[in-house]
Scaffold this motif. Structure first.
Motif, PDB file in Angstrom:
ATOM      1  N   LEU A 148      56.699  36.111  35.077  1.00  0.00           N
ATOM      2  CA  LEU A 148      57.620  35.582  36.078  1.00  0.00           C
ATOM      3  C   LEU A 148      56.915  34.486  36.868  1.00  0.00           C
ATOM      4  O   LEU A 148      55.682  34.495  36.999  1.00  0.00           O
ATOM      5  CB  LEU A 148      58.070  36.674  37.052  1.00  0.00           C
ATOM      6  N   TYR A 149      57.709  33.555  37.415  1.00  0.00           N
ATOM      7  CA  TYR A 149      57.223  32.568  38.385  1.00  0.00           C
ATOM      8  C   TYR A 149      56.125  31.661  37.831  1.00  0.00           C
ATOM      9  O   TYR A 149      55.238  31.233  38.570  1.00  0.00           O
ATOM     10  CB  TYR A 149      56.717  33.259  39.669  1.00  0.00           C
ATOM     11  N   GLU A 150      56.175  31.356  36.556  1.00  0.00           N
ATOM     12  CA  GLU A 150      55.201  30.440  35.966  1.00  0.00           C
ATOM     13  C   GLU A 150      55.913  29.636  34.885  1.00  0.00           C
ATOM     14  O   GLU A 150      57.049  29.960  34.500  1.00  0.00           O
ATOM     15  CB  GLU A 150      54.022  31.207  35.384  1.00  0.00           C
ATOM     16  N   PRO A 151      55.311  28.562  34.379  1.00  0.00           N
ATOM     17  CA  PRO A 151      56.002  27.707  33.406  1.00  0.00           C
ATOM     18  C   PRO A 151      56.584  28.482  32.229  1.00  0.00           C
ATOM     19  O   PRO A 151      55.928  29.320  31.625  1.00  0.00           O
ATOM     20  CB  PRO A 151      54.908  26.729  32.974  1.00  0.00           C
ATOM     21  N   GLY A 152      57.863  28.175  31.954  1.00  0.00           N
ATOM     22  CA  GLY A 152      58.571  28.813  30.864  1.00  0.00           C
ATOM     23  C   GLY A 152      59.158  30.165  31.219  1.00  0.00           C
ATOM     24  O   GLY A 152      59.694  30.851  30.350  1.00  0.00           O
TER      25      GLY A 152
END
Length: 283
Positions: free
Chosen positions: A134-138
């Motif tokens: 969650l909460y990161e690129p992609g």
């Protein structure tokens, strides 16, 4: 990197998303090209398959084939400690549950429901080995509920606010003069609710999901996005892969964003986050 495990989940926290489509296998190439996802599929009871999209070997999203009565597009899933109990609460509070929970090997159980406004929402009971990004690129960064109606109307918004608050005990905070609501758990923002008729309102209530793209400063060889951002680059790549740009890149209160649609027409927002907002964020 944020990897969430089953014992780190708060009930009501958005922890999963999936896309309902008429051609699951046909979307693999698009999302692999857009986010670098890989895919693993698992059989579901009654036939069919549920596909996990992975980033770096960790799940980030699901892909499922449209079943009778399913609405096409992206759906957020809210964490539940027991989806059977949640199903009973949904019915008691005025929502509907069209089917039984579905088990996914080692991941847990998922449940689809319809809230009183008519939006499809999912609930996710994590298994003991489950984890996701969650909460990161992609991966997922934010989800917000859009409601039909004339811009500025408040009728009907209190009912859906009450439904979700009764389910999970969200605290509410209003932003701006337009009635945007942020729903929080223990002070951490997790979800948003647009004013009636705002945003991408199409005459039906629906959840919108935001997926992170890398901050330009972290992209190796960032000269490839010189003069723009990774949002512009992602929008261009979406078109090359057969998708469309529904809303051209624009400045968002937490960075740079664009609304895209995959080749099957499912809309989602990509966001280059430049202003952190706790674990999730708000507009």
């Amino acid at each position: 990197m944020t990897v969430i495990a089953d014992n780190e989940v708060t009930a009501g926290q958005p922890v999963w998303i999936d896309v309902c489509t008429t051609d699951p296998a046909g979307l693999h190439e698009y999302y692999a090209g857009l986010f670098g996802w890989t895919f693993d599929s698992y059989p579901e009871p009654g036939g069919g398959q549920y596909t996990l999209a992975l980033s770096g070997g960790v799940p980030v999203a699901g892909v499922r084939a449209q079943a009778p009565g399913d609405r096409l597009g992206w759906t957020p899933y809210l964490a539940s400690h027991d989806v059977v109990d949640t199903a009973a609460d949904v019915r008691r509070l005025g929502g509907s549950v069209p089917g039984d929970p579905v088990a996914i090997p080692w991941c847990g159980r998922r449940l689809l429901a319809t809230d009183p406004a008519g939006a499809t929402v999912g609930f996710w009971q994590a298994g003991s080995q489950w984890q996701c990004r969650l909460y990161e690129p992609g991966a997922l960064w934010w989800a917000e509920l859009g409601l039909p109606g004339a811009a500025g109307e408040s009728a009907g918004t209190s009912g859906v606010d009450d439904f979700y608050t009764e389910l999970f005990g969200y605290q509410h905070k209003s932003f701006g003069d337009g009635g945007y609501q942020v729903w929080m758990l223990d002070g951490t923002p997790y979800l948003g609710r647009l004013p009636a008729g705002a945003g991408r309102a199409t005459g039906t209530a629906a959840w919108a999901v935001y997926l992170v793209v890398p901050d330009r400063s972290t992209v190796e060889g960032s000269s490839t996005v010189e003069g723009g951002s990774t949002v512009e680059a992602t929008a261009d790549r979406s078109v090359r892969l057969g998708g469309t740009v529904r809303v051209e890149p624009f400045d968002h209160s937490h960075g740079r964003a664009a609304v895209l649609a995959d080749p099957a027409g499912a809309e989602f927002t990509v966001l280059e986050v430049r202003k952190p907002a706790g674990s999730g964020g708000e507009r």
